[in-house]
Design a protein around this motif. Structure first.
Motif, short mmCIF file in Angstrom:
data_model
loop_
_atom_site.label_atom_id
_atom_site.label_comp_id
_atom_site.label_asym_id
_atom_site.label_seq_id
_atom_site.Cartn_x
_atom_site.Cartn_y
_atom_site.Cartn_z
N SER A 169 45.21 31.61 53.08
CA SER A 169 44.92 31.78 51.70
C SER A 169 43.64 32.54 51.43
O SER A 169 42.71 32.34 52.20
CB SER A 169 44.91 30.41 51.04
N GLU A 228 46.28 34.54 44.02
CA GLU A 228 46.72 34.24 45.58
C GLU A 228 46.86 35.96 45.81
O GLU A 228 47.67 36.74 45.40
CB GLU A 228 47.90 33.44 45.85
N ASN A 250 53.21 34.12 50.20
CA ASN A 250 53.51 32.66 50.02
C ASN A 250 54.32 31.81 51.22
O ASN A 250 54.72 30.86 51.03
CB ASN A 250 54.32 32.36 48.78
#
Length: 297
Positions: free
Chosen positions: A31, A39, A43
């Protein structure tokens, strides 16, 4: 399903501009967020790819027949090597710095018959995440190795620009043709005309229909990824002579991959230490390979 109790706890580092989390399994950057919590990485949706930023060691790409040859003997070696599948020791976990280490053992020597030390340091400095990798040779003979980074950044970045407006801009002209992988994951003899518009790669799904874009002689030591509006990522790689850019059509990420190594040439049956991109570390010496990611306005 893995046992959650056996999953290593991610190590978090942060300052006033960035935060990063690293999984000790593979010492994988998992991350990277800005100060507002946006972010900047994938993912890891398994529909597309479950990786985040694996470290590629001691091979980059896929060896022919998933083996490497050392002194005339074949050893099993999976694509991108074993480091991404191993738990690293946490050597340091400070507020803005974390260090991880992996050494050889009976399991690694069964596929890579060498003593080695691999250390990975992550450090935040303002809006920059520095990643420094050190390959050490504690043995008494030259250590052949390859190493690559494989970070997957969010595409689009979380700043409102549409996906089709994103691009990768190289620091220098890159006139050379690109290399192409064949159906077995090896580098073919085919050359691919550069898709760059000047120094700019306008990202599109279609360009990844044939797998990665591969520069085996990249001039640039940095690229800028993003759109014309909003923050972008400046990715520097001063120590790696090759670069891959990869995604899958429709996937919400793009990988910018500095490499010191490459998949086997099609039909390659030679020694591991002689293949393209392999470097050697002298006995008692070390080699450093670094990259950095800067969130730039």
């Amino acid at each position: 399903m893995p046992d959650p109790s056996s999953t290593p706890t991610w190590i978090r580092i942060a300052n006033h501009l960035l935060s990063a989390e690293i999984n000790p399994h593979g010492a994988e950057l998992s991350s990277l967020k800005d100060a507002d919590g946006h972010e900047l990485m994938t993912n890891a949706d398994p529909r597309w790819w479950s990786g985040r930023a694996p470290l590629l060691f001691p091979v980059v790409g896929k060896p022919a027949n998933e083996t490497i040859r050392v002194d005339g003997r074949d050893y099993p070696m999976k694509q991108h090597g074993f480091a991404r599948r191993r738990d690293f020791a946490v050597i340091e976990a400070a507020p803005t710095r974390a260090v991880f280490a992996l050494g050889d053992d009976a399991e690694t020597r069964a596929s890579y018959p060498f003593a080695f030390g691999l250390e990975v340091a992550f450090a935040l400095d303002g809006a920059t995440l520095d990643i420094g990798v050190t390959v050490r040779n504690p043995g008494d003979a030259p250590l052949p190795a390859s190493f690559g980074f494989h970070p997957a950044f969010a595409w689009p970045l979380p700043y409102g620009a549409p996906r089709e407006d994103h691009r990768v801009t190289f620091a220098d002209d890159e006139p050379a043709a690109l290399r192409v992988l064949n159906g077995d994951g090896q580098v073919s003899d085919e050359a691919r005309k550069s898709p760059l518009d000047g120094c700019t790669l306008h990202l599109s799904d279609e360009m990844f229909a044939r797998d990665a874009l591969i520069w085996d002689r990249v001039r640039s030591q940095s690229v800028r990824y993003g759109a014309d509006t909003g923050p972008a990522l400046e990715i520097a790689f001063p120590d790696t002579p090759m670069l891959g850019i990869w995604s899958k059509p429709g996937a919400p990420f793009v990988c910018v991959e500095p490499w010191h190594g490459i998949a086997d040439p099609a039909g390659y049956a030679g020694e591991y230490r002689d293949k393209p991109g392999v470097f050697e570390v002298a006995p008692g010496a070390e080699k450093r390979v670094a990259m950095s990611v800067t969130l730039a306005a």
